[in-house]
Design a protein around this motif. Structure first.
Motif, PDB file in Angstrom:
ATOM      1  N   ALA A 171       0.839  -1.207   0.000  1.00 58.28           N
ATOM      2  CA  ALA A 171       0.000   0.000   0.000  1.00 58.28           C
ATOM      3  C   ALA A 171       0.877   1.263   0.000  1.00 58.28           C
ATOM      4  O   ALA A 171       0.591   2.228  -0.712  1.00 58.28           O
ATOM      5  CB  ALA A 171      -0.933  -0.008   1.211  1.00 58.28           C
ATOM      6  N   ILE A 172       1.939   1.247   0.785  1.00 61.76           N
ATOM      7  CA  ILE A 172       2.849   2.400   0.805  1.00 61.76           C
ATOM      8  C   ILE A 172       3.443   2.614  -0.588  1.00 61.76           C
ATOM      9  O   ILE A 172       3.506   3.731  -1.097  1.00 61.76           O
ATOM     10  CB  ILE A 172       3.993   2.179   1.825  1.00 61.76           C
ATOM     11  CG1 ILE A 172       3.439   2.156   3.252  1.00 61.76           C
ATOM     12  CG2 ILE A 172       5.068   3.258   1.681  1.00 61.76           C
ATOM     13  CD1 ILE A 172       4.434   1.621   4.281  1.00 61.76           C
ATOM     14  N   ARG A 173       3.843   1.515  -1.179  1.00 56.11           N
ATOM     15  CA  ARG A 173       4.457   1.602  -2.509  1.00 56.11           C
ATOM     16  C   ARG A 173       3.478   2.188  -3.525  1.00 56.11           C
ATOM     17  O   ARG A 173       3.817   3.103  -4.274  1.00 56.11           O
ATOM     18  CB  ARG A 173       4.896   0.202  -2.954  1.00 56.11           C
ATOM     19  CG  ARG A 173       5.576   0.196  -4.301  1.00 56.11           C
ATOM     20  CD  ARG A 173       5.990  -1.222  -4.687  1.00 56.11           C
ATOM     21  NE  ARG A 173       6.580  -1.205  -6.012  1.00 56.11           N
ATOM     22  CZ  ARG A 173       7.888  -1.216  -6.278  1.00 56.11           C
ATOM     23  NH1 ARG A 173       8.745  -1.282  -5.295  1.00 56.11           N
ATOM     24  NH2 ARG A 173       8.335  -1.164  -7.506  1.00 56.11           N
ATOM     25  N   LEU A 174       2.256   1.675  -3.556  1.00 55.46           N
ATOM     26  CA  LEU A 174       1.300   2.178  -4.535  1.00 55.46           C
ATOM     27  C   LEU A 174       0.953   3.644  -4.257  1.00 55.46           C
ATOM     28  O   LEU A 174       0.798   4.433  -5.188  1.00 55.46           O
ATOM     29  CB  LEU A 174       0.030   1.329  -4.549  1.00 55.46           C
ATOM     30  CG  LEU A 174      -0.839   1.651  -5.760  1.00 55.46           C
ATOM     31  CD1 LEU A 174      -0.283   0.994  -7.015  1.00 55.46           C
ATOM     32  CD2 LEU A 174      -2.282   1.240  -5.556  1.00 55.46           C
ATOM     33  N   ALA A 175       0.864   3.989  -2.979  1.00 55.94           N
ATOM     34  CA  ALA A 175       0.575   5.393  -2.629  1.00 55.94           C
ATOM     35  C   ALA A 175       1.656   6.302  -3.215  1.00 55.94           C
ATOM     36  O   ALA A 175       1.368   7.336  -3.819  1.00 55.94           O
ATOM     37  CB  ALA A 175       0.504   5.552  -1.115  1.00 55.94           C
ATOM     38  N   MET A 176       2.893   5.884  -3.074  1.00 47.87           N
ATOM     39  CA  MET A 176       4.016   6.673  -3.582  1.00 47.87           C
ATOM     40  C   MET A 176       3.963   6.819  -5.102  1.00 47.87           C
ATOM     41  O   MET A 176       4.374   7.826  -5.646  1.00 47.87           O
ATOM     42  CB  MET A 176       5.340   5.990  -3.240  1.00 47.87           C
ATOM     43  CG  MET A 176       5.727   6.100  -1.808  1.00 47.87           C
ATOM     44  SD  MET A 176       6.574   7.650  -1.504  1.00 47.87           S
ATOM     45  CE  MET A 176       7.074   7.375   0.195  1.00 47.87           C
ATOM     46  N   LEU A 177       3.477   5.788  -5.761  1.00 48.95           N
ATOM     47  CA  LEU A 177       3.471   5.789  -7.222  1.00 48.95           C
ATOM     48  C   LEU A 177       2.232   6.464  -7.795  1.00 48.95           C
ATOM     49  O   LEU A 177       2.111   6.612  -9.005  1.00 48.95           O
ATOM     50  CB  LEU A 177       3.575   4.353  -7.744  1.00 48.95           C
ATOM     51  CG  LEU A 177       4.892   3.645  -7.412  1.00 48.95           C
ATOM     52  CD1 LEU A 177       4.854   2.197  -7.882  1.00 48.95           C
ATOM     53  CD2 LEU A 177       6.087   4.379  -8.023  1.00 48.95           C
TER      54      LEU A 177
END
Length: 462
Positions: free
Chosen positions: A293-299
């Motif tokens: 989720a953190i990764r997708l938020a960043m992207l």
RNA sequence: GGCCGGGUGGCAGAGUGGCUAUGCAGCGGACUGCAAAUCCGCGUACGUCGGUUCAAUUCCGGCCUCGGCCUCCA
């Protein structure tokens, strides 16, 4: 379609061509290992991980170098404050960095050089700079002479007059020019130091990246990345050191990710809006779900834009993944191995200066197509396309069931939930809907949502 | 002060000289025992003032406004 990247050096999007056809060399500035990685540290790692994945699909050979800065005054200060030996701090912090970045599903670089293992190369480069008249020793220091380089300031587009006018720190008396920067500085006995032609000392900040990129990628290489804040002075000075020492062009394309804000404000410890990656991972149902989720938020924001980290943004990223995994859960039994191919629009989005938000929008469209797909062949095709696209972005690696059943500590165990669902199924069979609804409501109270489908009842947490 | 990047529908966030971004939230419908999930439909956004143009949110200029950098923070 060619890969197009926004080059800070020219302030324009350019078609990317590797120096050596088929081979790409990329250097990204890595962490200074004195503390846990915060979310601002995570952004370049995630962004350049996507680029790395993209490059690997486009070119047969990619060499990704990301350094570890393990000699630095912040580390020294930390050791002095805590009493922990420097080597222990850097070793432990490096390990934690690796754990945190792995949780964000970032691939390790091909080479991860440590500064302390390249001091000899740094000294050699400094000697070359002195021999060529680009650097001078003074009072145990060695300084780079910015006046010796005609186009110093090209990357950050500032003239030396401006820099002097803007200087807000006291200029050390041994500097010839206010803009001269340190290549080597003396160490007292209580500080880490190496023997050198200028006495026992330690390297300045910028020289390590020049020395390590030369060692692992050569004089001229394709891509150099990092945070926007590094444009000046760090990258400007790297260019100065490397081009003057090597007598050859340095990195050809410079990529910089935007700064990170938190809830609209600059992240800082004093504002209390300072998060480490570990903080956020610990708040999630489990580490894999949190990391994804953190990764997708960043992207979800283009890498070049400022990124505003918000609790709502993280919630939305989780919701997006819920939707994508819901689509995948529905076709869990369908073999898509023959269809594992990234669709053209997803690839085109990423090839256009790593437009991850646009790529994510295509993921949504793929999920819709998958939800609507009727035939087996259609389902397999869309499933394969969605998975391949997700993997290029570094998401959708989990089994959908694992995603939905990610369990925080405490709460109902899977078996208890299954038992309640079985009881509810009995009640429904007997058309005792009051009881069935009571069980469903009780589960929802515990954070477990039920979905009655054609093939039975499925459930999910969160 | 210098340099740089922004201001898009309720929110997040792409993009484009004339044609639906996408998602979330909201509303209506289908499906469902009821829900949930899913599907279908709806709401016609582009800071401001000028200019160029047959046509500008999209190009140019002014203004307002937000943010970043200016010697070691990714």
């Amino acid at each position: 379609m060619p890969l197009v990247l926004y080059n800070t050096l020219t302030r324009a999007k350019e078609a990317f061509e590797p120096l050596v056809p088929g081979h790409v060399g990329m250097y990204v500035c890595g962490p200074t290992v004195y503390d846990r990685a915060h979310i601002g540290n995570a952004r370049p790692v995630i962004v350049f991980d996507v680029l790395y994945r993209l490059l690997r699909t486009l070119y047969p050979s990619v060499r990704y170098v990301r350094n570890i800065t393990d000699v630095d005054d912040k580390i020294n200060q930390r050791a002095k404050d805590s009493g922990e030996p420097i080597a222990a701090i850097t070793e432990r912090t490096t390990r934690m960095f690796h754990e945190d970045m792995a949780a964000l599903n970032c691939l390790p670089p091909d080479v991860e050089p440590r500064a302390t293992a390249h001091v000899a190369q740094m000294i050699a480069m400094i000697e070359t700079l002195i021999a060529k008249g680009h650097a001078y020793a003074a009072e145990g220091h060695v300084l780079f002479a910015v006046a010796s380089m005609s186009d110093y300031g090209r990357l950050s587009r500032r003239s030396q007059d401006e820099m002097i006018a803007g200087a807000r720190v006291e200029v050390a008396p041994y500097k010839r020019d206010a803009g001269d920067f340190v290549l080597w500085k003396p160490s007292t006995d209580d500080l880490p130091g190496w023997d050198s032609p200028w006495g026992r000392g330690r390297p300045g900040w910028h020289i390590e990246c020049s020395a390590m990129s030369l060692q692992h990628l050569g004089q001229t290489f394709d891509i150099h990345g990092g945070g926007q804040d590094l444009v000046f002075p760090h990258h400007e000075n790297e260019i100065a050191q490397s081009t003057c020492a090597n007598g050859a062009p340095f990195a050809r394309v410079w990529l910089h990710n935007g700064w990170l804000m938190v809830e609209g404000e600059k992240m800082s410890k004093s504002l209390g809006n300072f998060f480490t990656v570990r903080d956020l991972l610990d708040q999630a149902a489990d580490e894999k779900q949190g990391g994804e989720a953190i990764r997708l938020a960043m992207l979800s924001t283009h890498y070049h834009q400022p990124f505003d980290w918000t609790a709502d943004g993280l919630r939305q990223a989780k919701a997006t993944l819920d939707r994508l995994y819901t689509a995948l859960r529905g076709v869990a039994g369908i073999d898509s191995n023959g269809y594992h191919q990234v669709p053209i629009d997803v690839l085109a989005a990423l090839e256009d200066d790593i437009n991850t938000p646009l790529a994510i929008s295509h993921l949504h469209e793929l999920a819709t197509a998958l939800n609507k797909a009727a035939g087996l062949e259609d389902k397999a095709r869309h499933k394969g396309a969605l998975l391949a696209s997700g993997h290029l972005l570094g998401v959708l690696f989990q089994d959908p069931e694992a995603w939905f059943k990610a369990a925080p500590a405490g709460g109902l165990a899977d078996a208890e939930i299954e038992a309640m669902i079985a009881a509810r199924a009995e009640a429904r069979k007997a058309r005792n809907f009051a009881e069935a609804d009571r069980i469903r409501a009780a589960l929802l109270e515990q954070g477990v949502a039920l979905e009655d489908g054609a093939g039975g009842t499925s459930w999910k947490r969160g």
